[in-house]
Design an enzyme around this catalytic site. Structure first.
Site, PDB file in Angstrom:
ATOM      1  N   GLY A  71       3.728 -19.084  20.324  1.00 26.28           N
ATOM      2  CA  GLY A  71       3.723 -20.154  21.418  1.00 26.28           C
ATOM      3  C   GLY A  71       3.715 -21.526  20.546  1.00 26.28           C
ATOM      4  N   ASN A 151      -4.192 -23.630  30.416  1.00 26.86           N
ATOM      5  CA  ASN A 151      -4.334 -22.395  29.967  1.00 26.86           C
ATOM      6  C   ASN A 151      -5.961 -21.912  30.251  1.00 26.86           C
ATOM      7  OD1 ASN A 151      -4.278 -24.693  27.982  1.00 26.86           O
ATOM      8  ND2 ASN A 151      -5.827 -23.158  26.825  1.00 26.86           N
ATOM      9  N   GLN A 179       1.321 -19.758  29.369  1.00 30.12           N
ATOM     10  CA  GLN A 179       0.638 -19.229  30.462  1.00 30.12           C
ATOM     11  C   GLN A 179       1.443 -18.893  31.539  1.00 30.12           C
ATOM     12  OE1 GLN A 179      -2.552 -18.118  30.286  1.00 30.12           O
ATOM     13  NE2 GLN A 179      -3.044 -18.580  28.317  1.00 30.12           N
ATOM     14  N   HIS A 201       2.579 -12.134  23.471  1.00 33.14           N
ATOM     15  CA  HIS A 201       1.492 -11.384  23.557  1.00 33.14           C
ATOM     16  C   HIS A 201       0.626 -11.914  25.007  1.00 33.14           C
ATOM     17  CE1 HIS A 201      -1.894 -14.536  22.243  1.00 33.14           C
ATOM     18  NE2 HIS A 201      -0.872 -14.944  21.821  1.00 33.14           N
ATOM     19  N   THR A 237      12.845 -14.973   7.705  1.00 36.61           N
ATOM     20  CA  THR A 237      13.383 -13.817   7.881  1.00 36.61           C
ATOM     21  C   THR A 237      12.736 -13.316   9.425  1.00 36.61           C
ATOM     22  OG1 THR A 237      13.590 -12.971   5.683  1.00 36.61           O
ATOM     23  CG2 THR A 237      13.306 -11.275   7.328  1.00 36.61           C
ATOM     24  N   CYS A 324      -8.239 -20.015  21.763  1.00 39.07           N
ATOM     25  CA  CYS A 324      -7.771 -20.646  20.709  1.00 39.07           C
ATOM     26  C   CYS A 324      -8.795 -21.296  20.089  1.00 39.07           C
ATOM     27  CB  CYS A 324      -6.492 -21.408  20.720  1.00 39.07           C
ATOM     28  SG  CYS A 324      -5.118 -20.483  21.390  1.00 39.07           S
TER      29      CYS A 324
END
Length: 380
Positions: A71, A151, A179, A201, A237, A324
């Protein structure tokens, strides 16, 4: 008994999601950029996930979904990619004072390179005023970025009203829905946004995958340069297993979104009612216009981190703010922007519920919280 109440930070990978990923590690492990059969097979898995994400977002086409690593990367690409591409039209960006660091830091970087950023204030519930936004718009405004739900405190912003205000103006509208996605219905066309960021996640998918919705016709400047993957907007990739898990997680929550949102809201409200009875506690954020799984409170005269450490000792896992920035013992910028003083900001804890959370879990939490708060108050 271990009790996890930090779903706002991350969530466990669902077994169905893990099962969907396993073949990509040892069987269909080709590079999705290769033109041989194994590469084509891997790319078909990517396209299936893209369609699943598009469906979950109500996007018009799966081509509007661009995969990223997180995100945070999606937010950076939306903010900086839009600003750089449209630099000749203007250099003004509008956001809010309570955004996730991945938005705020991107804006601060742009300020250092000549862009002007307006950080809208919020009220004591954590919501912006539409009139403030309207007054902040200038002829050089090229982008507005307002998160769908905060959040830390879970407050939901008036996304539809913002989109309506910006309609027919030559201004892009981005929302960080990391969120929000998976907690409540999220439809990009009903909302009217141009750009929207989500992460895997937070919805019981694996770490290492995110996505940016880019409305057809919107242009961005890439931040990475390389082999041309993702239509040159994000060359690298592709992390096929994580992307496949992301798509599976998105398709799974659609099946019971209404039920699970209602169930978690009931537990959230029950939890706040119980916590409130402890006394000397304040609910942070909007009382009703908030995520169904978020309870953010401040314990008067008690430091949130002290309570967190005592809970952790009892194997009850919660957050003192944004995960975070968990390594920084600093007051929440969100709570400070909402008009709280330093004490209240340091006294906060965030409890975020998930699919596995029950009322019995809340009862157990309250039993331990009573012991902890009683003990801490006795030693002040």
């Amino acid at each position: 008994m271990a009790l996890y109440l930090d779903y706002g930070a991350t969530s466990p990978v669902r077994q169905e999601v893990l099962k969907s990923m396993l073949p990509l590690f040892s069987e269909a492990y080709g590079n999705p950029g290769s033109i041989h059969d194994m590469g084509v097979q891997a790319y078909s898995y990517i396209q299936m996930a893209r369609e699943q994400i598009a469906l979950a977002l109500g996007a018009t086409s799966s081509r509007e979904i661009l995969f990223t690593s997180s995100g945070t990367e999606a937010n950076n690409l939306a903010i900086m990619g839009a600003a750089l591409y449209h630099r000749k039209r203007g250099n003004h960006i509008i956001t809010t004072s309570i955004e996730h660091p991945s938005v705020l830091e991107a804006c601060r970087h742009l300020e250092n390179t000549g862009y002007k950023v307006t950080y809208l204030p919020v009220n004591h519930y954590g919501q912006i005023n539409i009139t403030d936004l309207e007054h902040a718009i200038t002829p050089t405004t090229i982008l507005v970025s307002v998160m769908a739900a905060n959040n830390e405190v879970g407050t939901i912003q008036p996304i539809k009203e913002i989109a309506e205000l910006l309609k027919n103006r030559d201004i892009l509208f981005h929302t960080d829905a990391v969120q929000f996605f998976g907690k409540l219905p999220c439809n990009v066309n009903e909302w009217g946004v141009d750009l929207l960021s989500i992460g895997s996640h937070k919805i019981y998918g694996p770490k290492g995958a995110g996505a940016l919705y880019i409305r057809k016709g919107v242009r961005l400047q890439p931040l990475l340069y390389g082999g041309g993957q993702e239509r040159n907007w994000r060359p690298s990739t592709l992390n096929t297993p994580a992307i496949v898990g992301f798509g599976k997680a998105a398709s799974l929550f659609l099946d019971d979104l209404a039920y699970e949102s209602k169930r978690q809201k009931e537990i959230r409200d029950y939890g706040w009612q119980q916590i409130e009875q402890l006394g000397d506690v304040i609910l942070n954020g909007h009382p009703t216009e908030r995520l169904p799984n978020n309870i953010n409170v401040s314990f008067q005269r008690l430091e949130g981190q002290a309570i967190l450490l005592e809970l952790n000792r009892r194997q009850i896992y919660v957050s003192s703010g944004s995960a975070c920035s968990a390594g920084k013992h600093a007051p929440s910028h969100v709570l400070m922007a909402m008009g709280n003083d330093l004490d209240n900001a340091y006294q906060s804890l965030r409890f975020t519920l998930g699919r596995e959370t029950t009322k019995a879990d809340i009862d157990y939490l309250l039993t331990e919280l009573k012991k902890i708060t009683h003990y801490l108050k006795s030693i002040i």
